[in-house]
Design a protein around this motif. Structure first.
Motif, mmCIF file in Angstrom:
data_model
loop_
_atom_site.group_PDB
_atom_site.id
_atom_site.type_symbol
_atom_site.label_atom_id
_atom_site.label_comp_id
_atom_site.label_asym_id
_atom_site.label_seq_id
_atom_site.Cartn_x
_atom_site.Cartn_y
_atom_site.Cartn_z
ATOM 1 N N GLY A 126 0.988 3.344 28.385
ATOM 2 C CA GLY A 126 2.163 2.188 28.331
ATOM 3 C C GLY A 126 2.443 1.606 26.815
ATOM 4 N N MET A 127 1.601 1.914 25.781
ATOM 5 C CA MET A 127 1.927 1.292 24.707
ATOM 6 C C MET A 127 3.238 1.671 23.992
ATOM 7 N N LYS A 128 3.806 0.864 23.279
ATOM 8 C CA LYS A 128 5.092 1.091 22.633
ATOM 9 C C LYS A 128 4.785 1.515 21.172
ATOM 10 N N VAL A 129 5.076 2.710 20.674
ATOM 11 C CA VAL A 129 4.583 3.174 19.334
ATOM 12 C C VAL A 129 5.742 3.572 18.443
ATOM 13 N N ASN A 130 5.647 2.750 17.290
ATOM 14 C CA ASN A 130 6.924 2.943 16.426
ATOM 15 C C ASN A 130 6.313 3.397 15.033
ATOM 16 N N ARG A 131 6.983 4.451 14.556
ATOM 17 C CA ARG A 131 6.775 5.034 13.277
ATOM 18 C C ARG A 131 7.856 4.612 12.121
ATOM 19 N N ASP A 132 8.774 4.235 12.565
ATOM 20 C CA ASP A 132 9.859 3.756 11.548
ATOM 21 C C ASP A 132 9.502 2.487 10.742
ATOM 22 N N VAL A 133 8.667 2.528 9.960
ATOM 23 C CA VAL A 133 8.165 1.433 8.957
ATOM 24 C C VAL A 133 8.577 1.749 7.617
ATOM 25 N N ASP A 134 9.065 0.630 6.937
ATOM 26 C CA ASP A 134 9.621 0.504 5.686
ATOM 27 C C ASP A 134 8.548 0.220 4.943
ATOM 28 N N ALA A 135 7.872 1.572 4.347
ATOM 29 C CA ALA A 135 6.583 1.318 3.887
ATOM 30 C C ALA A 135 6.575 0.862 2.242
ATOM 31 N N ALA A 136 7.844 1.302 1.640
ATOM 32 C CA ALA A 136 8.298 0.793 0.204
ATOM 33 C C ALA A 136 8.317 -0.591 0.162
ATOM 34 N N ALA A 137 8.927 -1.259 1.261
ATOM 35 C CA ALA A 137 9.216 -2.597 1.456
ATOM 36 C C ALA A 137 7.835 -3.389 1.609
ATOM 37 N N PHE A 138 6.857 -2.865 2.237
ATOM 38 C CA PHE A 138 5.472 -3.539 2.210
ATOM 39 C C PHE A 138 4.639 -3.329 1.044
ATOM 40 N N GLN A 139 5.071 -2.254 0.313
ATOM 41 C CA GLN A 139 4.287 -1.853 -0.808
ATOM 42 C C GLN A 139 4.557 -2.973 -1.786
ATOM 43 N N THR A 140 5.966 -3.488 -1.989
ATOM 44 C CA THR A 140 6.392 -4.170 -2.951
ATOM 45 C C THR A 140 6.040 -5.716 -2.491
ATOM 46 N N ALA A 141 5.997 -5.878 -1.308
ATOM 47 C CA ALA A 141 5.535 -7.225 -0.849
ATOM 48 C C ALA A 141 4.256 -7.649 -0.869
ATOM 49 N N VAL A 142 3.380 -6.511 -0.952
ATOM 50 C CA VAL A 142 1.973 -6.930 -1.112
ATOM 51 C C VAL A 142 1.249 -6.869 -2.482
ATOM 52 N N ARG A 143 2.154 -6.408 -3.329
ATOM 53 C CA ARG A 143 1.605 -6.061 -4.925
ATOM 54 C C ARG A 143 0.808 -7.259 -5.442
ATOM 55 N N GLN A 144 1.015 -8.495 -4.877
ATOM 56 C CA GLN A 144 0.304 -9.786 -5.199
ATOM 57 C C GLN A 144 -1.332 -9.507 -5.116
ATOM 58 N N VAL A 145 -1.530 -8.977 -3.854
ATOM 59 C CA VAL A 145 -2.731 -9.019 -3.332
ATOM 60 C C VAL A 145 -3.768 -7.910 -4.316
ATOM 61 N N TRP A 146 -3.120 -6.974 -5.007
ATOM 62 C CA TRP A 146 -3.673 -6.236 -5.987
ATOM 63 C C TRP A 146 -4.098 -7.089 -7.378
ATOM 64 N N ASP A 147 -3.114 -7.823 -7.588
ATOM 65 C CA ASP A 147 -3.294 -8.898 -8.639
ATOM 66 C C ASP A 147 -4.235 -9.860 -8.699
ATOM 67 N N GLY A 148 -4.504 -10.306 -7.341
ATOM 68 C CA GLY A 148 -5.606 -11.091 -7.148
ATOM 69 C C GLY A 148 -7.020 -10.555 -7.203
ATOM 70 N N PHE A 149 -7.231 -9.020 -6.888
ATOM 71 C CA PHE A 149 -8.380 -8.303 -7.015
ATOM 72 C C PHE A 149 -8.616 -8.317 -8.514
ATOM 73 N N THR A 150 -7.567 -7.724 -9.102
ATOM 74 C CA THR A 150 -7.805 -7.377 -10.774
ATOM 75 C C THR A 150 -8.111 -8.658 -11.539
ATOM 76 N N LYS A 151 -7.582 -9.884 -11.148
ATOM 77 C CA LYS A 151 -7.842 -11.081 -11.799
ATOM 78 C C LYS A 151 -9.240 -11.502 -11.456
ATOM 79 N N ALA A 152 -10.004 -11.041 -10.506
ATOM 80 C CA ALA A 152 -11.250 -11.353 -10.222
ATOM 81 C C ALA A 152 -12.320 -10.316 -10.856
ATOM 82 N N ASN A 153 -11.741 -9.290 -10.748
ATOM 83 C CA ASN A 153 -12.517 -8.022 -10.996
ATOM 84 C C ASN A 153 -12.176 -7.025 -12.280
#
Length: 324
Positions: free
Chosen positions: A284-311
Motif C-alpha cells: 500500500g505504500m505510494k512510491v515515487n522515483r521522479d525526484v529532481d536530484a540536481a535541485a537537491f544537490q544544489t540546495a544542500v551544498r551548504q552542508v558540505w561547506d559546513g563540514f569543510t569549515k569544521a574539518n
C-alpha cells in the motif's frame, strides 16, 4: 588397572576443561531486527569465524538492541563489556568527527564509489582514528541509500520538505540538510521511531529501504520517495584490546571473515532492494522515483561547506577525486 582407568579419565577431563576454557567467546550486538540484513551478515560472520577457527572462537549474536541502544553498545565495546558492535557510522562521529564526511548528502554518486572510498586509503585513514578510542574497525557494511517517507505527499523537489516534522538520527549533516530545506528535524532513536510516527510526534523520516521494511515503517507511513540523498554506511567495530589479545592467526580469521561478511551483506542489499520496494508497494505504500536530484544537490551544498569549515576540505576533495 582400575587406578589407570581413573587416572586416564581424570586426565581426559582436565584436558577437556582446559580446551573449553581456552575457547575464545565473543559477543556481537546490533540494533536491527532479526529480519534485517545486519542479522544475516552477523550470522554469516559467526559461521565463517567458527568454521575457520575450527571452533576455537565462538560468537553469540544479540540482535534488536538486546545489549542496549547504539550508544550503549558502542560504549560497551570500548570498555570490553561487548566484543563487537555493528552500528550506523553516524553514531561514531562524536568520537571521530572526520567520519561525518561519509554522511554528507550526495557525496557518493554510486555504491561503487562508496565501496572504493570506504575500502581504500580514505576509509583506512578514518578507520585508523578509531584506535584512539579503543576500537578496531573490521569493515564498513551498508545500510544503503537513504530515502524519505512521510504521510503528506510525494517528495519531488526540495520545497516538498517544507514544514515536515522530520525524524533524524544524530548525523549533523542530515540535521543540517533537513533544517536547510525547511523541515523541522527531531532526533529520535530508531527504536522509538515507529511509535513516534504512529502517534504523530513526527510525520516523516529517512532510512534505506531495508530499514523501512524490517522496522515496518510502511504501516505508519504512506509515501516513499526514492531521493537517495545520502549513502548510509555502517561500521563493524571490535574492542581493540580484545582483538590485539588474539593470536596472529585468530586476528587474521576475524579480519578475513569480516571482510567476506561485509561483501556478502552489500551484495544481498543490492539484490533485494528492488524486491523490497515492490513489497512495500504491494502493501500500500505510494512510491515515487521522479525526484529532481540536481535541485537537491544544489540546495544542500551548504552542508558540505559546513563540514569543510569544521574539518578542512582534504577528505571532501579526495572523495570527489575518487568519484571521477
Amino acid at each position: 588397572m582400575n587406578k589407570l582407568k581413573t587416572l586416564g579419565m581424570t586426565a581426559f577431563l582436565v584436558l577437556a576443561s582446559f580446551s573449553a576454557s581456552a575457547q575464545t567467546k565473543l559477543k556481537l550486538g546490533h540494533a536491527a531486527p532479526e529480519t534485517d540484513l545486519q542479522q544475516a551478515m552477523s550470522l554469516y560472520f559467526k559461521e565463517q569465524v567458527e568454521s575457520r577457527s575450527k571452533g576455537a572462537i565462538s560468537i553469540t549474536v544479540f540482535p534488536q538492541g538486546q545489549l542496549g541502544n547504539d550508544a550503549q553498545m558502542i560504549d560497551g565495546t570500548r570498555s570490553g563489556i561487548t566484543d563487537i558492535t555493528i552500528s550506523g557510522l553516524n553514531n561514531f562521529t562524536g568520537l571521530v568527527p572526520e567520519s561525518g564526511v561519509f554522511e554528507l548528502p550526495f557525496i557518493f554518486p554510486t555504491r561503487q564509489v562508496a565501496y572504493k572510498v570506504l575500502d581504500g586509503d580514505i576509509g583506512a585513514g578514518i578507520a585508523g582514528q578509531f584506535g584512539k578510542h579503543g576500537l578496531k574497525v573490521l569493515g564498513f557494511p551498508e545500510n544503503g541509500y537513504r530515502n524519505i517517507t512521510n504521510n503528506r505527499g510525494p517528495i519531488r523537489v526540495p520545497a516538498d520538505l517544507k514544514g515536515l516534522q522530520m525524524r533524524v538520527n544524530n548525523s549533523r549533516a542530515l540535521n543540517d540538510m533537513f533544517a536547510l530545506l525547511g523541515a523541522n528535524p527531531q532526533q529520535l532513536p530508531v527504536a522509538e521511531l515507529y511509535t513516534a510516527l504512529e502517534t504523530g510526534v513526527v510525520n516523516a523520516q529517512d532510512h534505506p529501504v531495508g530499514i523501512v521494511v524490517s522496522f515496518k515503517f510502511n504501516e505508519v507511513q504512506k509515501y516513499l520517495s526514492l531521493t537517495q540523498h545520502a549513502y548510509s554506511p555502517l561500521a563493524m567495530v571490535m574492542n581493540d584490546k580484545k582483538f590485539q589479545s588474539l593470536s596472529e592467526a585468530d586476528r587474521k580469521i576475524i579480519v578475513e571473515s569480516a571482510r567476506d561478511a561485509v561483501a556478502k551483506q552489500r551484495e544481498m542489499n543490492i539484490a533485494k532492494e528492488e524486491s523490497m520496494i515492490a513489497e512495500l508497494e504491494k502493501e500500500g505504500m505510494k512510491v515515487n522515483r521522479d525526484v529532481d536530484a540536481a535541485a537537491f544537490q544544489t540546495a544542500v551544498r551548504q552542508v558540505w561547506d559546513g563540514f569543510t569549515k569544521a574539518n578542512g576540505d582534504k577528505l571532501v576533495n579526495a572523495i570527489v577525486d575518487a568519484s571521477k
